[in-house]
Design an enzyme around this catalytic site. Sequence first.
Site, PDB file in Angstrom:
ATOM      1  N   ARG A  80      18.186  13.868   6.568  1.00 27.81           N
ATOM      2  CA  ARG A  80      17.901  12.615   6.948  1.00 27.81           C
ATOM      3  C   ARG A  80      17.348  12.494   8.275  1.00 27.81           C
ATOM      4  NH1 ARG A  80      21.858   9.427   7.639  1.00 27.81           N
ATOM      5  NH2 ARG A  80      23.306  10.113   6.124  1.00 27.81           N
ATOM      6  N   TYR A 134      -0.443  -8.297   2.931  1.00 26.79           N
ATOM      7  CA  TYR A 134       0.116  -7.812   1.735  1.00 26.79           C
ATOM      8  C   TYR A 134       1.336  -8.563   1.207  1.00 26.79           C
ATOM      9  CZ  TYR A 134       2.879  -5.244  -1.652  1.00 26.79           C
ATOM     10  OH  TYR A 134       3.736  -4.747  -2.791  1.00 26.79           O
ATOM     11  N   ASP A 199      -1.945  -3.369  10.143  1.00 29.97           N
ATOM     12  CA  ASP A 199      -1.725  -2.572   9.102  1.00 29.97           C
ATOM     13  C   ASP A 199      -3.140  -2.078   8.543  1.00 29.97           C
ATOM     14  OD1 ASP A 199      -1.980  -1.886   6.234  1.00 29.97           O
ATOM     15  OD2 ASP A 199       0.048  -2.993   5.739  1.00 29.97           O
ATOM     16  N   LYS A 224      -1.468   4.697  -0.798  1.00 32.01           N
ATOM     17  CA  LYS A 224      -3.003   4.121  -1.101  1.00 32.01           C
ATOM     18  C   LYS A 224      -3.905   5.347  -0.956  1.00 32.01           C
ATOM     19  CE  LYS A 224      -1.006   0.395  -2.347  1.00 32.01           C
ATOM     20  NZ  LYS A 224       0.248   0.082  -1.868  1.00 32.01           N
TER      21      LYS A 224
HETATM   22  C1  LIG Z   1      -1.853  -3.561   3.138  1.00 28.89           C
HETATM   23  C2  LIG Z   1      -0.506  -3.042   2.665  1.00 28.89           C
HETATM   24  N1  LIG Z   1       0.476  -2.737   3.420  1.00 28.89           N
HETATM   25  C3  LIG Z   1       1.731  -2.442   2.943  1.00 28.89           C
HETATM   26  C4  LIG Z   1       1.875  -2.255   1.610  1.00 28.89           C
HETATM   27  C5  LIG Z   1       3.268  -1.808   1.263  1.00 28.89           C
HETATM   28  O1  LIG Z   1       3.222  -0.482   0.780  1.00 28.89           O
HETATM   29  P1  LIG Z   1       4.489   0.206  -0.096  1.00 28.89           P
HETATM   30  O2  LIG Z   1       3.850  -0.389  -1.604  1.00 28.89           O
HETATM   31  O3  LIG Z   1       3.753   1.519   0.005  1.00 28.89           O
HETATM   32  O4  LIG Z   1       5.453   0.045   0.181  1.00 28.89           O
HETATM   33  C6  LIG Z   1       1.030  -2.658   0.652  1.00 28.89           C
HETATM   34  C7  LIG Z   1       1.241  -2.370  -0.734  1.00 28.89           C
HETATM   35  O5  LIG Z   1       0.524  -2.570  -1.540  1.00 28.89           O
HETATM   36  C8  LIG Z   1      -0.194  -2.827   1.323  1.00 28.89           C
HETATM   37  O6  LIG Z   1      -1.366  -3.091   0.369  1.00 28.89           O
END
Ligand SMILES: Cc1ncc(COP(=O)(O)O)c(C=O)c1O
Length: 408
Positions: A80, A134, A199, A224
């Site tokens: 961890r 998101y 992001d 992704k």
């Molecule tokens: C732009 C964006 N940020 C964060 C996330 C969250 O990521 P995770 O699904 O890996 O937790 C997503 C998920 O679709 C996303 O599209």
Amino acid sequence: MDALSYDASHDASFAPATPRALATEAVHAGRDDLAALGLHAVPLDLSTTYPSHDARAEAERIDAFATTGARPEGPPVYARLDNPTTARFETALARLEGTESAVAFASGMAALTAVLLVRASMGLRHVVAVRPLYGCSDHLLTAGLLGTEVTWTDVAGIADAIRPDTGLVMVETPANPTLAEVDIRAVARACGSVPLLVDSTFATPVLQRPVEHGARIVLHSATKYLGGHGDVLAGVVACDEEFAGKLRQVRFATGGVLHPLASYLLLRGLSTLPVRMRAASASAAELARRLSADPRIARVHYPEIGGAMVSFEVYGDPHDVIAGVRLITPAVSLGSVDTLIQHPASISHRIVDEDDRRSAGVSDRLLRMSVGLEDVEDLWRDLTEALSARPGRPAAEGAVRESRSAVR
Ligand SMILES: Cc1ncc(COP(=O)(O)O)c(C=O)c1O
């Protein structure tokens, strides 16, 4: 030195003698020491604990970690705290983003959670954010699940929304799911001394490196494009080493670590990231062009910086398109080698209040498509047939008809 031990050449501070292009870093960063170790593939360390007869040395490593959050010198003591395979992925991502460090987490949401906890633990509980984000990021902030408070604003309102207790400004660009873009440099200026988190999941470091434009923190859902094959759930934050230390301490205390096998797969994914992004973006741009000329489409969203995401609003029923695709995968998520399509109002942004969703430009008729590596003519054929699909279109499988009635 054995294959799994630490080496300066996969520390984030390691800089090759000659600057290297992104495509080269994608293949080599975090892996520069392999040949000297007599290895070709990245060593995968699955240890959860690290035996030692020297408890004094372990105590020193734990004390050092508790002080700065710096990666322990020598074996990690416990998984961890750190993991050598994950450290390689972190080094690679930091080099691709042009940051001092990167810290990996079990998912993108775990990564965002750690950022918010670091700032909240400093008494900076207020976040300024621009929609759309998101859906789950929006929900985490709106619901205040971590004891934070959010002010939603547009880009022009950022400076006025900042308070003495503002710990973070957060934007997504291109944003999920409308692909709206912000001028990162202008936003960073409006933030003053408050750190800007971008992001950058949809852009990847291939299309945009937010730190070069003034952002302090870059977040990716590595699930992704970085992973790229739909088989890894992961998140990563690229930032300066001081903030990275705090993130590691939160990760240690809250446990949202990335499994080393996921790190191994992410390193494999990074190697092909520039090639995948280029190929998928070319197809996405072509599909965006064809959709723009199609009378069944009310509006197409495609980012100015390019990329492999295309969103579009249909005049007909978006559920018929989801039910009508045969080659394209009808699934949430994005960034895989196969093309995925989903209806944000039903899935990725379902959790966002309907009025907030609509005022952020997420129309009920919007579909979000993540373009993969298939031949563009095959994709267009499937898409155009799905757009013409009526509820009566013969389904490939009975299940398709069932799922369509389920979403209505
Ligand atoms: C732009 C964006 N940020 C964060 C996330 C969250 O990521 P995770 O699904 O890996 O937790 C997503 C998920 O679709 C996303 O599209």
